[in-house]
Scaffold this active site. Sequence first.
Site, PDB file in Angstrom:
ATOM      1  N   SER A 135     -48.154   0.384 -56.209  1.00 53.57           N
ATOM      2  CA  SER A 135     -47.575  -0.845 -55.678  1.00 53.57           C
ATOM      3  C   SER A 135     -48.854  -1.863 -55.479  1.00 53.57           C
ATOM      4  CB  SER A 135     -46.600  -0.740 -54.313  1.00 53.57           C
ATOM      5  OG  SER A 135     -46.199  -2.045 -53.901  1.00 53.57           O
ATOM      6  N   LYS A 161     -46.491  -2.070 -60.332  1.00 58.29           N
ATOM      7  CA  LYS A 161     -45.777  -3.220 -59.695  1.00 58.29           C
ATOM      8  C   LYS A 161     -46.587  -4.140 -58.875  1.00 58.29           C
ATOM      9  CE  LYS A 161     -43.183  -2.624 -55.228  1.00 58.29           C
ATOM     10  NZ  LYS A 161     -42.677  -1.864 -54.296  1.00 58.29           N
ATOM     11  N   LYS A 163     -46.953  -7.226 -56.235  1.00 56.33           N
ATOM     12  CA  LYS A 163     -46.579  -8.175 -55.033  1.00 56.33           C
ATOM     13  C   LYS A 163     -46.611  -9.693 -55.316  1.00 56.33           C
ATOM     14  CE  LYS A 163     -45.267  -4.683 -52.191  1.00 56.33           C
ATOM     15  NZ  LYS A 163     -44.034  -4.428 -51.628  1.00 56.33           N
ATOM     16  N   ASP A 188     -42.623  -7.518 -56.823  1.00 56.67           N
ATOM     17  CA  ASP A 188     -41.882  -7.313 -55.555  1.00 56.67           C
ATOM     18  C   ASP A 188     -42.135  -8.452 -54.743  1.00 56.67           C
ATOM     19  OD1 ASP A 188     -40.514  -6.396 -53.248  1.00 56.67           O
ATOM     20  OD2 ASP A 188     -41.771  -4.531 -53.191  1.00 56.67           O
ATOM     21  N   GLU A 213     -37.882  -7.048 -57.834  1.00 54.89           N
ATOM     22  CA  GLU A 213     -37.548  -6.273 -56.480  1.00 54.89           C
ATOM     23  C   GLU A 213     -37.392  -7.366 -55.268  1.00 54.89           C
ATOM     24  OE1 GLU A 213     -40.261  -2.908 -55.336  1.00 54.89           O
ATOM     25  OE2 GLU A 213     -39.103  -2.728 -53.540  1.00 54.89           O
ATOM     26  N   ASP A 238     -34.401  -3.568 -52.225  1.00 57.02           N
ATOM     27  CA  ASP A 238     -35.097  -2.616 -51.501  1.00 57.02           C
ATOM     28  C   ASP A 238     -34.494  -3.002 -49.808  1.00 57.02           C
ATOM     29  OD1 ASP A 238     -36.925  -1.474 -49.615  1.00 57.02           O
ATOM     30  OD2 ASP A 238     -38.677  -2.198 -50.713  1.00 57.02           O
ATOM     31  N   LYS A 262     -35.562   4.464 -50.465  1.00 54.78           N
ATOM     32  CA  LYS A 262     -36.577   4.902 -49.163  1.00 54.78           C
ATOM     33  C   LYS A 262     -35.832   5.702 -48.224  1.00 54.78           C
ATOM     34  CE  LYS A 262     -39.600   1.064 -49.823  1.00 54.78           C
ATOM     35  NZ  LYS A 262     -40.038  -0.291 -49.336  1.00 54.78           N
ATOM     36  N   GLY A 290     -41.889   3.502 -51.568  1.00 56.51           N
ATOM     37  CA  GLY A 290     -43.014   3.888 -50.497  1.00 56.51           C
ATOM     38  C   GLY A 290     -43.315   2.937 -49.478  1.00 56.51           C
TER      39      GLY A 290
HETATM   40  O1  OSB Z   1     -41.534  -3.274 -50.336  1.00 54.55           O
HETATM   41  O2  OSB Z   1     -41.856  -1.549 -51.352  1.00 54.55           O
HETATM   42  C1  OSB Z   1     -42.198  -2.415 -50.472  1.00 54.55           C
HETATM   43  C2  OSB Z   1     -45.245  -1.137 -48.556  1.00 54.55           C
HETATM   44  C3  OSB Z   1     -44.786  -1.327 -47.148  1.00 54.55           C
HETATM   45  C4  OSB Z   1     -43.685  -2.000 -46.903  1.00 54.55           C
HETATM   46  C5  OSB Z   1     -42.610  -2.432 -47.817  1.00 54.55           C
HETATM   47  C6  OSB Z   1     -43.263  -1.897 -49.374  1.00 54.55           C
HETATM   48  C7  OSB Z   1     -44.542  -1.423 -49.621  1.00 54.55           C
HETATM   49  C8  OSB Z   1     -44.988  -1.155 -50.864  1.00 54.55           C
HETATM   50  C9  OSB Z   1     -46.206   0.011 -51.000  1.00 54.55           C
HETATM   51  O3  OSB Z   1     -44.624  -1.745 -51.821  1.00 54.55           O
HETATM   52  C10 OSB Z   1     -45.523   1.011 -51.403  1.00 54.55           C
HETATM   53  C11 OSB Z   1     -46.547   2.237 -51.277  1.00 54.55           C
HETATM   54  O4  OSB Z   1     -47.148   2.420 -52.076  1.00 54.55           O
HETATM   55  O5  OSB Z   1     -46.441   2.968 -50.482  1.00 54.55           O
HETATM   56 MG    MG Z   2     -40.003  -3.341 -51.971  1.00 52.83          MG
END
Ligand code: OSB
Ligand code: MG
Length: 369
Positions: A135, A161, A163, A188, A213, A238, A262, A290
């Site tokens: 991510s 992925k 953001k 995402d 996402e 999510d 998660k 994550g």
């Molecule tokens: O939306 O998946 C998410 C991190 C913190 C809060 C929300 C998210 C995320 C990530 C990072 O996308 C995922 C990771 O690398 O742990």
């Molecule tokens: Mg997410």
Amino acid sequence: MRVESLTLAVVRLPLVRPFETSFGRTAAREFVLVAVSAGGLTGWGECVADVDPFYTAETTATAWHVMSQYLVPAMLGAEFARAAELAVRWQRVRGHRMAKAALEMAAWDLEARLAGKPLCELLGAAARPIASGVSIGIHGSVDALVDRVRAELADGYQRIKIKIKPGWDLAPTAAVREAFPTVALMVDANAAYTAADGPALAALDRFGLMMIEQPLDYDDLVDHARLQTELATPICLDESITSPKLAADALALEACRIINIKPGRMGGFGPSLAVHDLARARGVPLWHGGMLESGIGRAHNLHLSTLPGFTLPGDVAASRRYFVPDLIEPPIEVAPDGTIAVPSGAGIGVDPVPDRLRAATLHSERFHA
Ligand code: OSB
Ligand code: MG
């Protein structure tokens, strides 16, 4: 199992790189770490709540409050056979799923250690290499983002992925797709769009994304269902999926075609297994998300990822993307084929390095039965 003592600690670990999403920028993780002990063994849990209530309502402080005042007293000294039974003891406490998850997952680790089994076996699966994706946060420029994607692909990761948020969506997605035409790519939004943004999101359809996402708010299942009819790209939820009931509702409404699990967001492994089984029975693809976990939470996530419903690469990546050093030694590493090995040994298979944990602890409290 009878939990004889329990320690809560607020632990602070600076991130290797700041991580920026539509809801904010984080330079360090500050989370509650849980240690539960019985029969001379200790199980570990990591709370995924952040210091700020931006991803969800819970925070490190609310988790501490709810654990210490309500959840810990209900589990200390009590006799229970399975960690999954804790949910019943905590039924009076509404919500606070991240707080519950940290304790429940620590109890699963302890239960597995007491049985001398790897956690994945207690969860009903066997260790297998876990397909890993990354991510990637919002960057200062599209060029910087493309450079980062290139570096992650060089490390072997199987899926990228990125953001997005309004104003950082079309240009970065187009640039990454142009630079890497065949890479498995997804975006995402962390709930940054509204029901009126259908056309802006449909503009992403031409990039052949695996999924988008959480485009809309966490409580917008109906709007997600409407949006899905306007998009070719599958929606993955999510933030919205905080319980098996909401997962069932989302699927019934066709608000998503893919689910991100998660355990830290859903109250632990019990609810996660329920969502896993539901999605698998309906042929809905799953992947493991994550929350910038340390090696402790990361190890929990790897064990859950061994279940057969996790058919897409997860956001469970190598330690060195997050913390150097990690709380654990050796760190979690990615193989050149983009997979990660599940730590072997009883329970989650890893423990915090005592000196590192001590140095990272801001405050702690010990509870006895
Ligand atoms: O939306 O998946 C998410 C991190 C913190 C809060 C929300 C998210 C995320 C990530 C990072 O996308 C995922 C990771 O690398 O742990
Ligand atoms: Mg997410």
